[in-house]
Write an enzyme that holds these catalytic residues in place. Structure first.
Site, PDB file in Angstrom:
ATOM      1  N   HIS A  36       1.063  -1.193  -0.255  1.00 10.01           N
ATOM      2  CA  HIS A  36       0.007   0.037   0.006  1.00 10.01           C
ATOM      3  C   HIS A  36       0.911   1.232   0.067  1.00 10.01           C
ATOM      4  CE1 HIS A  36      -3.730   1.992   1.284  1.00 10.01           C
ATOM      5  NE2 HIS A  36      -2.796   2.904   1.890  1.00 10.01           N
TER       6      HIS A  36
ATOM      7  N   CYS B 205      -3.580   9.790   5.407  1.00  6.30           N
ATOM      8  CA  CYS B 205      -4.319   9.317   6.789  1.00  6.30           C
ATOM      9  C   CYS B 205      -4.349  10.533   7.588  1.00  6.30           C
ATOM     10  CB  CYS B 205      -2.690   8.534   7.067  1.00  6.30           C
ATOM     11  SG  CYS B 205      -3.239   7.847   8.920  1.00  6.30           S
TER      12      CYS B 205
HETATM   13 ZN    ZN Z   1      -3.154   4.968   2.686  1.00  5.82          ZN
END
Ligand code: ZN
Length: 309
Positions: A209, A242
């Protein structure tokens, strides 16, 4: 290790892509976006996160969204959601989830910021969720945030990464995901930590990721591909970030990833033209332009189209 001839792309536009957007995208719009991604050939879609809706209101409709998309499972589409504790696993089960991803931070600093707990305590919570998932026939993966480098603690040592993953592999995790949450890993770091995980858990499918804060995303894809990694997460147009990791920028773009892989002769099963049709509705949904390279140069020269597959 030879490069894989085909790669699975897990599209996380609806989860990572939308979780930090100012606009809360309505469920109907999310369903329509997912259906366009599916029509483009994507077969793994991350739709949301079972987190406290007060903390991440963009993900509050994950239960409903998952239920509404489930008929597409008959077409071979797998839907994924993120789970951080047993309550999340219960919500996932109630919504009929078949796959969940348990998310753990690989550094103490990020673990405290992301889950208000040191790694040991977060591990206990997640193992309770793993037990619940197993008892309810839900397949679970383990994903580590800040798997390469952390905004609070610096570089994540490879042996540390392997050790935080181990209890979950022993508890029956299906796949492993390692995330460059802030997009600050460079290819050498990707090689070191990815190799360590591949060596420690050779029988578990491994996905990467990646975020693209410093334009290292695609270089990191190539580094991982050359190690035999055959699964990558990405978000259409390079959306994402995030909320609990300062400095995080967007994911690698699904459009850019597909373009690179096809140019390198790696199959993805994604139709480039159908994928491009996701862009307009996505821009309308979030209310701003997208950051991926192909969003800036939407037309791939015709001479190169033949290189796509
Ligand atoms: Zn991410």
């Amino acid at each position: 290790m030879v490069r894989p001839q085909a790669v699975t792309i897990l599209d996380t536009t609806l989860r990572d892509g939308l979780q930090i957007e100012k606009t809360i995208v309505p469920t109907d719009t999310k369903v329509a976006l997912a259906e366009r991604l599916i029509a483009a050939g994507l077969r793994q879609i991350e739709v949301g996160s079972f987190v406290n809706p007060k903390k991440v209101p963009q993900m509050a409709d994950t239960d409903d969204l998952l239920r509404r998309l489930q008929p597409h499972e008959d077409d071979g589409v797998e839907f994924f959601t993120l789970v951080f504790n047993r309550k999340g696993a219960e919500r996932a089960a109630a919504a009929g989830a078949k796959n969940i991803k348990l998310v753990l931070s690989a550094s103490e600093g990020h673990s405290r910021a992301n889950s208000d707990a040191p790694i040991a305590q977060a591990t206990e919570r997640l193992l309770a969720a793993a037990d619940y998932a197993r008892d309810h026939g839900i397949r679970f993966d383990i994903t580590t945030a800040v798997s390469f480098i952390c905004p609070f603690d610096g570089i994540t040592p490879a042996d540390r990464l392997v050790e935080v993953l181990r209890p979950f592999v022993e508890a029956g995790a299906h796949g492993i995901g390692i995330a460059d949450t802030i997009g600050n890993a460079n290819p050498s770091l990707v090689r070191t930590n990815t190799s360590a995980v591949l060596a420690a858990f050779p029988d578990h499918p491994l996905g990467l990721h990646l975020h693209d804060t410093y334009n290292f995303g695609m270089a990191n894809v190539i580094a991982a591909l050359d190690l035999g990694v055959a699964s990558f997460d990405s978000a259409m147009g390079g959306l994402g970030g995030c909320p609990f990791a300062p400095g995080a920028a967007g994911n690698i773009g699904t459009d850019d990833l597909v373009h690179l892989l096809h140019r390198e002769g790696v199959a993805t099963g994604v139709d480039v033209e159908a994928l491009a049709e996701v862009r307009g509705p996505l821009v309308a949904a979030v209310g701003h332009e997208l950051g991926s390279s192909l969003s800036q140069i939407p037309a791939v020269p015709a001479a190169l189209a033949g290189a796509s597959r």
